[in-house]
Design a protein around this motif. Structure first.
Motif, mmCIF file in Angstrom:
data_model
loop_
_atom_site.group_PDB
_atom_site.id
_atom_site.type_symbol
_atom_site.label_atom_id
_atom_site.label_comp_id
_atom_site.label_asym_id
_atom_site.label_seq_id
_atom_site.Cartn_x
_atom_site.Cartn_y
_atom_site.Cartn_z
ATOM 1 N N GLN A 12 -2.669 -5.071 6.562
ATOM 2 C CA GLN A 12 -3.343 -6.346 6.848
ATOM 3 C C GLN A 12 -2.565 -7.171 7.872
ATOM 4 O O GLN A 12 -2.285 -8.352 7.671
ATOM 5 C CB GLN A 12 -3.554 -7.150 5.561
ATOM 6 N N LYS A 23 -3.958 -1.039 7.040
ATOM 7 C CA LYS A 23 -3.431 -0.845 5.688
ATOM 8 C C LYS A 23 -2.507 -1.984 5.273
ATOM 9 O O LYS A 23 -2.473 -2.368 4.100
ATOM 10 C CB LYS A 23 -2.678 0.493 5.607
ATOM 11 N N LEU A 31 2.130 4.501 1.687
ATOM 12 C CA LEU A 31 2.218 5.065 3.026
ATOM 13 C C LEU A 31 2.770 6.482 2.950
ATOM 14 O O LEU A 31 3.628 6.781 2.113
ATOM 15 C CB LEU A 31 3.131 4.217 3.920
ATOM 16 N N PRO A 83 0.834 -1.205 0.000
ATOM 17 C CA PRO A 83 0.000 0.000 0.000
ATOM 18 C C PRO A 83 0.866 1.251 0.000
ATOM 19 O O PRO A 83 2.063 1.196 0.280
ATOM 20 C CB PRO A 83 -0.779 -0.127 1.320
ATOM 21 N N ASN A 124 -4.205 2.108 12.326
ATOM 22 C CA ASN A 124 -4.429 2.326 10.903
ATOM 23 C C ASN A 124 -3.376 1.619 10.053
ATOM 24 O O ASN A 124 -3.677 1.105 8.968
ATOM 25 C CB ASN A 124 -4.423 3.829 10.591
ATOM 26 N N LEU A 125 -2.136 1.586 10.544
ATOM 27 C CA LEU A 125 -1.084 0.872 9.825
ATOM 28 C C LEU A 125 -1.382 -0.629 9.763
ATOM 29 O O LEU A 125 -1.149 -1.273 8.734
ATOM 30 C CB LEU A 125 0.267 1.112 10.494
ATOM 31 N N GLU A 134 3.632 8.078 8.232
ATOM 32 C CA GLU A 134 3.354 6.670 8.510
ATOM 33 C C GLU A 134 4.637 5.840 8.457
ATOM 34 O O GLU A 134 4.831 4.940 9.290
ATOM 35 C CB GLU A 134 2.325 6.134 7.519
#
Length: 226
Positions: A206, A204, A163, A161, A200-201, A167
């Motif tokens: 998984q 994102k 970042l 993803p 949230n990380l 992040e």
């Protein structure tokens, strides 16, 4: 973090030790029992018995040897235990030099890694921390241990993803095992904000937990130990 012992009338947290080496199970069991903080179950010596014991007794913590030939490995036993209870807390037991299986064990859902030769206080501290839940403090040296082990890192579940720079900075802090308070101070954020970013990380990338977040960081090459 304050260290608490069970109060009168409160059941001590239960711990299951799994290792094919009886000397290891005796040593680890003795250390934990000597603290009078834990109810240490009778140890088991193979993956199949570990799964059976977990299903029957539901211990609060499982200390799982990674490699237990010739039967079910600690990795497969961890997967089976997580299938029984997605909230199970499994810590991987490794040898003096981190060996193969660490990354796969974390991918299976284990929270952290502890060395079999760890000192008494280090061992009990890791167990105490795991009882408090998923914690960045459990991740110290984890990325380095995975790389040193030479273990084949499992393929990532999807493409990397995107970042943000912030992040990536926070992810690097987590991979180094900095706790939430340390990250907050370094990045001039509140602890609540840091925890929100960590959550949230995980979404994102998984990742089921923070240890798996480290695995994802290595898979996607977002972090490289120095």
């Amino acid at each position: 973090m304050t260290e608490e012992t069970p109060s009168a009338g409160e059941a001590a947290p239960s711990v299951l030790v799994v290792d094919d080496d009886s000397w290891t199970t005796r040593a680890v069991t003795a250390v934990l029992r000597d603290t009078d903080e834990f109810h240490v179950l009778d140890p088991v010596h193979c993956g199949e018995d570990a799964v059976e014991a977990y299903a029957a007794k539901r211990p609060d913590i499982v200390l799982m040897d990674v490699n237990m030939p010739p039967g079910m490995s600690g990795v497969d036993a961890t997967k089976a235990i997580m299938d029984i209870d997605p909230d199970a807390r499994v810590l991987l037991l490794t040898t003096v030099s981190p060996g193969p299986g660490i990354a796969r064990g974390l991918e299976a859902g284990a929270l952290a890694v502890v060395n079999k030769t760890a000192g008494d206080e280090e061992l009990t501290s890791v167990v105490r921390a795991a009882l408090q839940g998923d914690s960045p403090g459990l991740l110290r040296t984890l990325a380095e241990d995975i790389v040193i082990s030479g273990d084949t890192i499992p393929e990532a579940p999807r493409e990397a993803p995107q970042l943000t720079e912030r992040e990536l900075q926070l992810l690097a802090h987590l991979c180094r095992g900095s706790d939430y308070e340390e990250i907050a101070a370094a990045e001039f954020l509140t602890v609540h904000t840091v925890k929100s970013h960590a959550r949230n990380l995980r979404i994102k990338l998984q990742a089921k937990n923070l240890a798996q977040l480290v695995v994802r960081s290595l898979q996607f090459k977002f972090y490289s130990p120095e």
